[in-house]
Design a protein around this motif. Sequence first.
Motif, PDB file in Angstrom:
ATOM      1  N   GLY A   7       0.839  -1.196   0.000  1.00 60.09           N
ATOM      2  CA  GLY A   7       0.000   0.000   0.000  1.00 60.09           C
ATOM      3  C   GLY A   7       0.869   1.238   0.000  1.00 60.09           C
ATOM      4  O   GLY A   7       1.971   1.242   0.549  1.00 60.09           O
ATOM      5  N   PRO A  13      -6.550   5.111   3.149  1.00 68.14           N
ATOM      6  CA  PRO A  13      -6.615   4.215   1.981  1.00 68.14           C
ATOM      7  C   PRO A  13      -7.787   4.570   1.081  1.00 68.14           C
ATOM      8  O   PRO A  13      -8.742   5.213   1.520  1.00 68.14           O
ATOM      9  CB  PRO A  13      -6.834   2.845   2.632  1.00 68.14           C
ATOM     10  N   PRO A  18      -4.248   0.470  -0.513  1.00 72.55           N
ATOM     11  CA  PRO A  18      -4.116   0.562   0.943  1.00 72.55           C
ATOM     12  C   PRO A  18      -3.193   1.714   1.347  1.00 72.55           C
ATOM     13  O   PRO A  18      -2.475   2.277   0.513  1.00 72.55           O
ATOM     14  CB  PRO A  18      -3.491  -0.788   1.330  1.00 72.55           C
ATOM     15  N   PRO A  37      -3.943   0.649   7.023  1.00 74.51           N
ATOM     16  CA  PRO A  37      -5.222   0.013   6.715  1.00 74.51           C
ATOM     17  C   PRO A  37      -5.246  -0.565   5.297  1.00 74.51           C
ATOM     18  O   PRO A  37      -4.902   0.122   4.335  1.00 74.51           O
ATOM     19  CB  PRO A  37      -6.234   1.155   6.843  1.00 74.51           C
ATOM     20  N   GLY A  38      -5.639  -1.832   5.215  1.00 77.10           N
ATOM     21  CA  GLY A  38      -5.718  -2.513   3.919  1.00 77.10           C
ATOM     22  C   GLY A  38      -4.511  -3.363   3.601  1.00 77.10           C
ATOM     23  O   GLY A  38      -4.541  -4.172   2.669  1.00 77.10           O
ATOM     24  N   THR A  39      -3.430  -3.210   4.366  1.00 75.67           N
ATOM     25  CA  THR A  39      -2.203  -3.938   3.993  1.00 75.67           C
ATOM     26  C   THR A  39      -2.217  -5.396   4.444  1.00 75.67           C
ATOM     27  O   THR A  39      -1.571  -6.229   3.820  1.00 75.67           O
ATOM     28  CB  THR A  39      -0.930  -3.248   4.531  1.00 75.67           C
ATOM     29  N   GLY A  42      -3.767  -7.330   1.858  1.00 74.68           N
ATOM     30  CA  GLY A  42      -2.994  -7.168   0.627  1.00 74.68           C
ATOM     31  C   GLY A  42      -1.626  -7.825   0.662  1.00 74.68           C
ATOM     32  O   GLY A  42      -0.872  -7.725  -0.315  1.00 74.68           O
ATOM     33  N   ASP A  61      -2.522   5.425   9.994  1.00 77.64           N
ATOM     34  CA  ASP A  61      -2.300   5.036   8.588  1.00 77.64           C
ATOM     35  C   ASP A  61      -1.035   4.191   8.420  1.00 77.64           C
ATOM     36  O   ASP A  61      -0.743   3.720   7.317  1.00 77.64           O
ATOM     37  CB  ASP A  61      -2.283   6.262   7.648  1.00 77.64           C
ATOM     38  N   ASP A  65      -3.510  -1.891  10.898  1.00 85.34           N
ATOM     39  CA  ASP A  65      -3.737  -3.293  10.516  1.00 85.34           C
ATOM     40  C   ASP A  65      -3.006  -4.298  11.401  1.00 85.34           C
ATOM     41  O   ASP A  65      -3.134  -5.501  11.197  1.00 85.34           O
ATOM     42  CB  ASP A  65      -3.403  -3.523   9.041  1.00 85.34           C
TER      43      ASP A  65
END
Length: 246
Positions: A7, A13, A18, A37-39, A42, A61, A65
């Motif tokens: 990301g 994100p 991400p 967030p999102g990693t 991913g 940020d 995660d």
Amino acid sequence: MKLHVIGSSGTFPVPGRPASGYLIEQSGTRVWCDAGPGTFVGLPVDSYMIDAIVISHQHPDHCADLFAAFHAWTYCPEPRTGVPLYAPQSVWDRLWGFLDGGQGSRFSETFDFTPVSGGDEIMLGELSLAFVDMDHSVPTVGSRWEAADRSMFFTADTGPKGDWQRAVTGVDLLLAEAAYQERTENDYPHHLMAAEIGQIAREAGVGQLVLTHIPPYLDATRSIHEAELTFDRAVALAVPGATFDV
Ligand SMILES: [Zn+2]
Ligand SMILES: [Zn+2]
């Protein structure tokens, strides 16, 4: 050494992109660096193949995660424990404070936490890692990664002040934040402009410059262009799924 971008979106994100997160790989050692967030979803490999985690600072940020990883590794048929986690002490304190007592103790089982700050050095497999204090509003570590005579530096979030620029000298790849295109007097001073990091990279004799942490509301093409003018060479953009051989 291989750098995988998971990301790269600055500050928050957006679909398909991400926030801050990378996988650094060397001879079978895989380190997840920043857990924006999102990693977690991913990650380019199964999460059980992650050997260690490095977190630059406490801003969500870059670390939110860790909770996704905690739940995935704790509330499953085969829990994972003792995953090495390196971060400033404040990251651990903030995350731990979010959990209630029962979850807190399990959090301490899932992660084997070691606090780090500027000047600390660790070895992860064949990767040697040196931490550097950065110019941000909370304790933040940049990281210099070396293996097999190759080197990479990750700025995390930073402004231009402080001694950190010395640690960038001569690296083969500089993964640098470029949160701004222009900074006015009233802006938050602890981020970099694209033109600024291009200049820093040029003066430091960096081999390759890769920009990241560009917010989704900025035109990344313009950021790249501005960094190229001061770096005086082509500049790459970190996008999810991209890999760089260092
Ligand atoms: Zn950030
Ligand atoms: Zn930050």
